[in-house]
Every structure is written in structure tokens, then in C-alpha cells.
Motif scaffolding. Structure first.
Motif, short mmCIF file in Angstrom:
data_model
loop_
_atom_site.label_atom_id
_atom_site.label_comp_id
_atom_site.label_asym_id
_atom_site.label_seq_id
_atom_site.Cartn_x
_atom_site.Cartn_y
_atom_site.Cartn_z
N SER A 110 0.83 -1.20 0.00
CA SER A 110 0.00 0.00 0.00
C SER A 110 0.87 1.25 0.00
N ALA A 111 1.93 1.22 0.78
CA ALA A 111 2.85 2.36 0.83
C ALA A 111 3.52 2.58 -0.51
N TYR A 112 3.85 1.50 -1.20
CA TYR A 112 4.44 1.61 -2.54
C TYR A 112 3.48 2.29 -3.50
N ALA A 113 2.21 1.93 -3.41
CA ALA A 113 1.20 2.56 -4.28
C ALA A 113 1.06 4.04 -3.97
N PHE A 114 1.00 4.38 -2.69
CA PHE A 114 0.85 5.78 -2.31
C PHE A 114 2.09 6.61 -2.67
N ALA A 115 3.27 5.98 -2.67
CA ALA A 115 4.50 6.73 -2.89
C ALA A 115 4.86 6.87 -4.37
N LYS A 116 4.60 5.82 -5.18
CA LYS A 116 5.15 5.81 -6.53
C LYS A 116 4.12 5.69 -7.65
N LEU A 117 2.91 5.30 -7.35
CA LEU A 117 1.90 5.16 -8.40
C LEU A 117 1.04 6.42 -8.45
N ARG A 118 0.51 6.69 -9.62
CA ARG A 118 -0.37 7.85 -9.80
C ARG A 118 -1.78 7.37 -10.11
N PHE A 119 -2.72 7.76 -9.27
CA PHE A 119 -4.12 7.40 -9.50
C PHE A 119 -4.99 8.46 -8.84
N LYS A 120 -6.23 8.50 -9.23
CA LYS A 120 -7.15 9.52 -8.74
C LYS A 120 -7.36 9.38 -7.23
N LEU A 121 -7.49 10.51 -6.58
CA LEU A 121 -7.77 10.60 -5.14
C LEU A 121 -6.67 9.96 -4.29
N ASP A 123 -3.89 11.26 -2.90
CA ASP A 123 -3.54 12.06 -1.73
C ASP A 123 -4.69 12.15 -0.74
N LYS A 124 -5.92 12.22 -1.26
CA LYS A 124 -7.08 12.28 -0.36
C LYS A 124 -7.24 10.96 0.40
N MET A 125 -7.01 9.85 -0.28
CA MET A 125 -7.10 8.55 0.39
C MET A 125 -6.02 8.40 1.45
N PHE A 126 -4.83 8.91 1.15
CA PHE A 126 -3.76 8.84 2.13
C PHE A 126 -4.06 9.72 3.34
N SER A 127 -4.64 10.88 3.11
CA SER A 127 -5.03 11.77 4.21
C SER A 127 -6.11 11.11 5.07
N THR A 132 -7.40 8.18 10.40
CA THR A 132 -7.80 7.06 11.26
C THR A 132 -6.86 6.90 12.45
N MET A 133 -5.62 7.42 12.31
CA MET A 133 -4.67 7.33 13.42
C MET A 133 -5.06 8.24 14.58
N CYS A 171 2.37 1.92 9.89
CA CYS A 171 3.36 1.23 9.06
C CYS A 171 3.30 1.75 7.62
N VAL A 172 2.08 1.98 7.11
CA VAL A 172 1.93 2.53 5.75
C VAL A 172 2.59 3.90 5.66
N PHE A 173 2.36 4.72 6.67
CA PHE A 173 2.95 6.06 6.69
C PHE A 173 4.48 5.99 6.69
N PHE A 174 5.04 5.14 7.55
CA PHE A 174 6.49 5.00 7.64
C PHE A 174 7.08 4.50 6.32
N MET A 175 6.49 3.45 5.76
CA MET A 175 7.03 2.87 4.53
C MET A 175 6.85 3.81 3.34
#
Length: 276
Positions: A110-121, A123-127, A132-133, A171-175
Motif C-alpha cells: 500500500s505504501a508503494y502505491a501511495f509513494a510511486k503510483l499515480r491514480f485519482k484521489l 492524496d485524499k485517500m492517504f489523508s 484514522t490514526m 506502518c503505511v505512513f512510515f514505509m
């Protein structure tokens, strides 16, 4: 002619600053090590000496009776003839290791997708994931218990295992932060060679992130290993008790009389995390 290096001049201010730093580190180390050393040494004392009002740091007489008593107690274990503390350790391993490994994989990919892939929403999904934390875990205790009770998961290890297999926001945030520091040119080169997203993740990202993955695996395992509230709520059968619940049962059994035995149980329980 050889040029002699200049001798460093003595700087009192730097020396005092360094001395203060080392003094602080030594005090903090002692703050951590002294209580543990007291636990370790008390586990070798006799019952009379451990319960005496005359405090002694070093045992007057070394004895292993505390360890013998802990390893004799086998009431309510899942394995015949196995001491309760060893049974709890085995239960802890098979409950904690699967969600630790699968959760690490879910978080990393999941962290790899958030860091290196481009898809709609993205940044909003990561926020939203980070949001939730901010929710205290105690608020969710009652609703999650009701849900698990409705689907028949109470008194099973599933509530302690299944949610963790889907990863953790921390863990997603750290990775993600770690993967963001890996040059995108490596991924582009792999794409030119014909690798798909999963091939890039397993052959490029994972080998470069082994230290970060090990750190998160260690933190995840220790968190599950030390968990007391979850097993206390969901594991009602004594045969499924984890190590922390077994420790509490030993405490009730010895009832404060055999202090060396309780200290011995503490030493035994902490060995795996020290080894890791």
C-alpha cells in the motif's frame, strides 16, 4: 617537506557540551537497566530474602527455585505436560506471527502505491488513512466487540489475527516516507525492461527497503507480543491464553508470596524480545 596537521585546540565549551550529553545518556541507560537488573537478580533469591524488609541488591544465596516453580505450573495449558508460561508463549507465536508478516506485506505494498503510483484521489485517500490514526483505540473497543460477538468470533483468535493482516496506518505512513526517498528513475528503468507493478515492487522496492521492513516487523511483533487487553477480551478459554494472560494467571497463583518466581517468569517472558 611534509605539512604537519594542526593540533586541535582545546575547546572548553565543546567539552562541557559533550560531557553533558554523555551524562544524560548514562543516566537514561541506568534508568532503564537498573530496574531490569533488580528483576533479574531477584529471580535468583530465596523467598525469605525477596520478601524481607532488609533490601539487598545482590542475592545472599543464589537459587533456581523461582524458575523451577514457574516451569512446574502447567494448569490450564493447551499442551499436556507443558508449563503454562511455555504454552502461553507458543499461543502468542501462532497468533502474532501471521498478522505481523501479512500485515507488513499489506502495509508495504500500500505504501508503494501511495509513494510511486499515480491514480485519482491518491492524496485524499492517504489523508483519510492518516486521519484514522487520530481515533483512540479505546473508543472502538465496544463496537468491535459487538461486531465480533455477532459473527461468532469471540473466544477465537480471529479478532487478534484477521484485522492485523490488512496492515496498519502507522506502518503505511512510515514505509511511504521510505519509498518516497527511492529514486523514481529506478522504477522507470524497470518499466522499460518490461516489469509490471508487482515485479517492480518485489524486485526493486523490497530489496532496497529490507532495513525498514525489518524495523517495522520487529515493532509489529513486539506490539502483538506485549498485547494484554485484546487477548483478555476475546480469549476466554484458558487453553488459548497468550503469554501476557498466562503471566497474570501466574501472578494470581503465586499471590505475591513467591516473588522470585514472578521475577523468573518476567525474565523468561522478556528473553525473546531481547534476542530480537
Amino acid at each position: 617537506t611534509m605539512i604537519k596537521p594542526k593540533k586541535k585546540s582545546f575547546n572548553l565549551k565543546s567539552f562541557i557540551g559533550l560531557a553533558l550529553v554523555y551524562a544524560g545518556l548514562i543516566i537514561f541507560a541506568l534508568w532503564v537497566l537498573l530496574p531490569f537488573s533488580l528483576v533479574f537478580l531477584t529471580s535468583f533469591k530465596t523467598i525469605i530474602e525477596a520478601n524481607s524488609l532488609d533490601f539487598t541488591w545482590w542475592p545472599k544465596e543464589f537459587t533456581f527455585q523461582g524458575y523451577e516453580k514457574v516451569l512446574e505450573y502447567d494448569m490450564g495449558t493447551a499442551y499436556e505436560g507443558v508449563p503454562l508460561i511455555i504454552s502461553g508463549f507458543i499461543n502468542t507465536l501462532w497468533i502474532v506471527i501471521p498478522p505481523t508478516l501479512l500485515g507488513l506485506f499489506s502495509s508495504a505494498i500500500s505504501a508503494y502505491a501511495f509513494a510511486k503510483l499515480r491514480f485519482k484521489l491518491r492524496d485524499k485517500m492517504f489523508s483519510l488513512l492518516l486521519a484514522t490514526m487520530m481515533i483512540p483505540g479505546t473508543i472502538l473497543l465496544t463496537p468491535t466487540f459487538i461486531i465480533y460477538n455477532q459473527i461468532g468470533w469471540v473466544n477465537t483468535p480471529f479478532p487478534l489475527m484477521i484485522p492485523g493482516m490488512f496492515g496498519a496506518a502507522t506502518c503505511v505512513f512510515f514505509m511511504r516516507q521510505f519509498y518516497s526517498g527511492i529514486p523514481t528513475e529506478l522504477i522507470e528503468a524497470a518499466e522499460i525492461d518490461g516489469m509490471n507493478y508487482f515485479g517492480i515492487f518485489f524486485k526493486v522496492m523490497v530489496p532496497l527497503s529490507v532495513p525498514a521492513l525489518l524495523a517495522q516487523a520487529l515493532l509489529g511483533f513486539i506490539g502483538g507480543y506485549n498485547d494484554y487487553l485484546g487477548p483478555l477480551i476475546y480469549l476466554q478459554d484458558p487453553e488459548m491464553y497468550t503469554l501476557q494472560i498466562a503471566m497474570n494467571q501466574l501472578k494470581s497463583y503465586f499471590a505475591g508470596r513467591n516473588v522470585p518466581a514472578m521475577m523468573a517468569a518476567t525474565v523468561i517472558s522478556i528473553i525473546p524480545t531481547i534476542v530480537l
